[in-house]
Structures are given as structure tokens and as C-alpha cells.
Scaffold this motif. Structure first.
Motif, PDB file in Angstrom:
ATOM      1  N   UNK A  24      33.119  23.369  39.953  1.00 29.80           N
ATOM      2  CA  UNK A  24      32.646  24.447  40.845  1.00 29.80           C
ATOM      3  C   UNK A  24      32.625  25.790  40.116  1.00 29.80           C
ATOM      4  N   UNK A  25      31.686  26.627  40.531  1.00 28.24           N
ATOM      5  CA  UNK A  25      31.612  27.968  39.959  1.00 28.24           C
ATOM      6  C   UNK A  25      32.709  28.858  40.519  1.00 28.24           C
ATOM      7  N   UNK A  26      32.861  28.885  41.857  1.00 26.99           N
ATOM      8  CA  UNK A  26      33.832  29.777  42.472  1.00 26.99           C
ATOM      9  C   UNK A  26      34.330  29.198  43.798  1.00 26.99           C
ATOM     10  N   UNK A  27      35.584  29.440  44.089  1.00 25.58           N
ATOM     11  CA  UNK A  27      36.181  29.130  45.391  1.00 25.58           C
ATOM     12  C   UNK A  27      36.408  30.462  46.106  1.00 25.58           C
ATOM     13  N   UNK A  28      35.766  30.627  47.267  1.00 21.23           N
ATOM     14  CA  UNK A  28      35.887  31.870  48.039  1.00 21.23           C
ATOM     15  C   UNK A  28      36.828  31.649  49.211  1.00 21.23           C
ATOM     16  N   UNK A  29      37.878  32.439  49.282  1.00 23.10           N
ATOM     17  CA  UNK A  29      38.800  32.405  50.408  1.00 23.10           C
ATOM     18  C   UNK A  29      38.551  33.587  51.323  1.00 23.10           C
ATOM     19  N   UNK A  49      37.362  39.050  42.479  1.00 21.30           N
ATOM     20  CA  UNK A  49      37.302  37.722  41.862  1.00 21.30           C
ATOM     21  C   UNK A  49      38.211  37.697  40.643  1.00 21.30           C
ATOM     22  N   UNK A  50      38.892  36.574  40.446  1.00 17.85           N
ATOM     23  CA  UNK A  50      39.671  36.375  39.233  1.00 17.85           C
ATOM     24  C   UNK A  50      39.265  35.049  38.597  1.00 17.85           C
ATOM     25  N   UNK A  51      39.450  34.943  37.300  1.00 16.98           N
ATOM     26  CA  UNK A  51      39.086  33.722  36.590  1.00 16.98           C
ATOM     27  C   UNK A  51      40.182  32.667  36.742  1.00 16.98           C
ATOM     28  N   UNK A  52      39.863  31.466  36.297  1.00 17.66           N
ATOM     29  CA  UNK A  52      40.788  30.345  36.472  1.00 17.66           C
ATOM     30  C   UNK A  52      42.139  30.583  35.802  1.00 17.66           C
ATOM     31  N   UNK A  53      42.115  31.179  34.608  1.00 16.80           N
ATOM     32  CA  UNK A  53      43.368  31.405  33.883  1.00 16.80           C
ATOM     33  C   UNK A  53      44.333  32.264  34.704  1.00 16.80           C
ATOM     34  N   UNK A  54      43.804  33.286  35.387  1.00 15.06           N
ATOM     35  CA  UNK A  54      44.663  34.158  36.187  1.00 15.06           C
ATOM     36  C   UNK A  54      45.144  33.454  37.454  1.00 15.06           C
ATOM     37  N   UNK A  55      44.280  32.645  38.067  1.00 20.56           N
ATOM     38  CA  UNK A  55      44.700  31.889  39.250  1.00 20.56           C
ATOM     39  C   UNK A  55      45.795  30.887  38.890  1.00 20.56           C
ATOM     40  N   UNK A  61      43.835  27.165  43.150  1.00 23.25           N
ATOM     41  CA  UNK A  61      43.863  26.745  41.744  1.00 23.25           C
ATOM     42  C   UNK A  61      44.386  25.328  41.594  1.00 23.25           C
ATOM     43  N   UNK A  62      45.317  24.937  42.454  1.00 25.44           N
ATOM     44  CA  UNK A  62      45.865  23.577  42.400  1.00 25.44           C
ATOM     45  C   UNK A  62      44.889  22.550  42.967  1.00 25.44           C
ATOM     46  N   UNK A  63      44.097  22.937  43.959  1.00 29.51           N
ATOM     47  CA  UNK A  63      43.209  21.998  44.648  1.00 29.51           C
ATOM     48  C   UNK A  63      41.849  21.865  43.969  1.00 29.51           C
TER      49      UNK A  63
END
Length: 343
Positions: free
Chosen positions: A117-122, A286-292, A209-211
Motif C-alpha cells: 500500500x502507498x498510505x494508510x489514512x487514519x 504524513x510520516x514514512x514507514x520508518x517513523x511509524x 504500522x503493525x497491521x
């Protein structure tokens, strides 16, 4: 060279005749076959070399080449890889233009493959805000098959984020709504309260990030309209940056007065006691995967302040993070080309 090898073979065979008597005719036949084999192998290697050099000459247009066969093979392999990279760059350019994830951005895990996925929006929501959620579903999020298409085609996963009620009120309504739309992240360990919003942000990023193994993770308020097509196109331009924090950046004033709406109890921690460090507006960032992933791993020790956006900015101080001040994320400013707007 061939003559020397054949002569050597005849000499060895002559020595063998002295040790092991055999008919001279048989010895001559054996020597002849050996000579033909050696000469054939040498001729084949020479022909292979000539062929490869000619092919390289065709590619380079440099006429005669003095490169070895090994070097020639390496050059040909490199050029094949360049062709593949050029094709991938063209696909990425198309993805950036259309706001979609490239169909070939695929990760392999064991025996199966999946698109990342490109992005997960909460979308941060609360009890009593179903009208906001319904408006968002109709305006830009979608529901049912429409929501699934956004996930499959654009690589954008969208979910409402909510915790639990301290007194149990509203939990049943949320569960019922979730059964109907299946578009919630319910944080069972989080109690909904205004003062707990920083903790909610931390738990959301850790959970997401875990899911989901996505490139980016976004936090949005439930009174914000998002142009998902523009968001996808914007994020696609930052895929090459491993640690990014994107938003409408600011360094607001620190208020030490207790009766002020934005009072900061720990105002004395912030440098000159007049302004906060650089952080993104809480309406959308928005934050990147590394930060999440960093938040997920360290959620038990990350400090929260009274404001959720200040807390998020504080988590990245001391890390090698690229802060991107993106005017398009200033949802309340009405700037040209904005990808979000407060409604």
C-alpha cells in the motif's frame, strides 16, 4: 598453440606405449581422436569470442574491441539491467502522474506476492460524530466496493480511528456502525477523551504500522476533506526518502498562562519559553514507514504533551528525519492546489 598441444599429446602417448604395450594402430587412432577433440574445443571457444566481440561492436558502434569475453558479458548484462530500470522509471512516472501505486511495486514474501500500500489514512473521530463520518464516506472516502477500489487501485487504505468510552456509552453504536461499514480501527486499550489525543496518535501509528506494511501513514481529522488523487501523486514524489515527516509545518507560540485555551503545562521545557519546535499541524500530516515503526517499537517510552501535534513532532527530535513543509497540507488556509480542506 593447437600444434603444441597436439605434439604434447603424442609425446605422452608415446611414453604410455613403452609402459603398456598396445597395437600401434590403436595408439594412432586414439591420438587422432584426441587431437580432433582439442582442436575442436579451441575452435569453439574462438568462435564464441568472435561472436561476442561482434555483438559488442554492434551495440557500441566502436569497431574492433579489445575487451575480454568476461568484460563483454558484464557489459551486456549491465545494459539489460538499464533497460529494465528505464521501464520501471517510466511506470513510476505514470504512477506519480495519476496518483496510483505502480502495478509492479510488489514485495515477495515466501511463496506469495502482494502489492505494498502507498498510505494508510487514519481519520480521527469520536462518539457523537456519525454525521461527520457519513459526510466523509459520501464525499471522498467511499464505502463498500468503492472503498475497496481505492485500496486496490490506488493503494490507499482509509479507516476511522476511535477508542472506547470510559463509561461504556457509545461503544455499541460504534460496533454496530463498524459491522455495517467495516471501516474502523477500534483502539480497545484507549479511552476517548480530549486530553488523551496524544496517546491516541501514538497508538494509531503503532497499530497501523503493525497491521499494514505501507510506505506512508497519515493522520487526518474528521472535519477535513481529502483529495486522495492529489495525495497519492504528492506522496509518490517522496518514495525515495526513507524518513520523512510531511505536513503544514509551524512553530507556534507556547502559552504559559493557565487560563489560556492552549495552555502548555510544561512550557518551561521549550527553549526560550516562547515558541515550540518545528511540527506539523494536526489537521493532517504524513510520516514514512520508518517513523511509524519507530513509534510502534518505542510507544511505551515516548513522551506525550498536552497537544497531539506537538507530541508527534517531539517524537522525531533527535532522529535523522526530513521535515517537509508542504503548503498543500495546510487544510485551513485555502491555498492553491491544496489536497485537503476543513469543512
Amino acid at each position: 598453440m593447437c600444434k603444441a598441444l597436439v605434439t604434447g599429446i603424442h609425446q605422452n602417448l608415446s611414453e604410455m606405449v613403452h609402459c603398456f604395450p598396445m597395437p600401434s594402430l590403436l595408439v594412432c587412432m586414439f591420438a587422432s581422436f584426441a587431437s580432433i577433440y582439442v582442436a575442436g574445443r579451441l575452435w569453439q571457444n574462438t568462435q564464441d569470442r568472435i561472436y561476442l566481440v561482434k555483438e559488442l561492436d554492434k551495440l557500441t558502434g566502436q569497431g574492433q574491441s579489445s575487451l575480454s569475453v568476461d568484460d563483454t558479458l558484464k557489459i551486456i548484462a549491465c545494459r539489460e539491467q538499464h533497460k529494465k530500470l528505464d521501464a520501471l522509471e517510466m511506470e513510476l512516472a505514470t504512477a506519480r502522474k495519476e496518483g496510483f501505486v505502480s502495478n509492479h511495486v510488489i514485495e515477495t514474501n515466501g511463496t506469495y506476492s502482494k502489492r505494498k500500500p502507498l498510505v494508510v489514512i487514519g481519520i480521527f473521530t469520536k462518539f457523537g460524530s456519525q454525521n461527520n463520518r457519513d459526510a466523509i464516506r459520501k464525499a471522498w472516502m467511499g464505502s463498500g466496493t468503492a472503498l475497496k477500489k481505492v485500496e486496490d487501485r490506488k493503494g490507499i487504505i482509509i479507516r476511522f480511528v476511535i477508542g472506547r468510552s470510559a463509561n461504556g456509552g457509545g461503544n455499541r453504536d460504534i460496533d454496530r456502525e463498524n459491522r455495517q461499514y467495516n471501516d474502523f480501527i477500534i483502539l480497545d486499550d484507549h479511552v476517548e477523551a480530549n486530553e488523551e489525543l496524544p496517546k491516541k496518535s501514538k497508538l494509531f501509528f503503532a497499530h497501523a504500522a503493525d497491521k499494514w506494511d505501507a510506505y506512508f501513514y497519515a493522520k487526518v481529522n474528521d472535519d477535513v476533506y481529502v483529495n486522495t488523487r492529489a495525495l497519492g501523486a504528492t506522496l509518490a514524489t517522496h518514495l525515495d526518502k526513507p524518513s520523512v515527516y510531511i505536513g503544514c509545518m509551524k512553530s507556534g507560540k507556547v502559552f504559559s498562562e493557565q487560563n489560556h485555551k492552549w495552555h502548555e503545562p510544561e512550557w518551561w521545557k521549550f527553549g526560550d519559553k516562547k515558541s515550540y519546535f518545528r511540527h506539523a499541524s494536526g489537521e493532517m500530516y504524513v510520516i514514512s514507514q520508518a517513523l511509524a515503526k519507530f513509534i510502534s517499537i518505542n510507544k511505551s517510552i515516548l513522551r506525550t504533551y498536552v497537544h497531539a501535534d506537538i507530541s508527534a513532532g517531539a517524537w522525531f527530535i533527535g532522529l535523522d528525519v526530513k521535515h517537509i513543509d508542504e503548503e498543500k497540507f495546510c487544510c485551513s488556509s485555502g491555498s492553491a492546489g491544496a489536497l485537503c480542506a476543513v469543512v
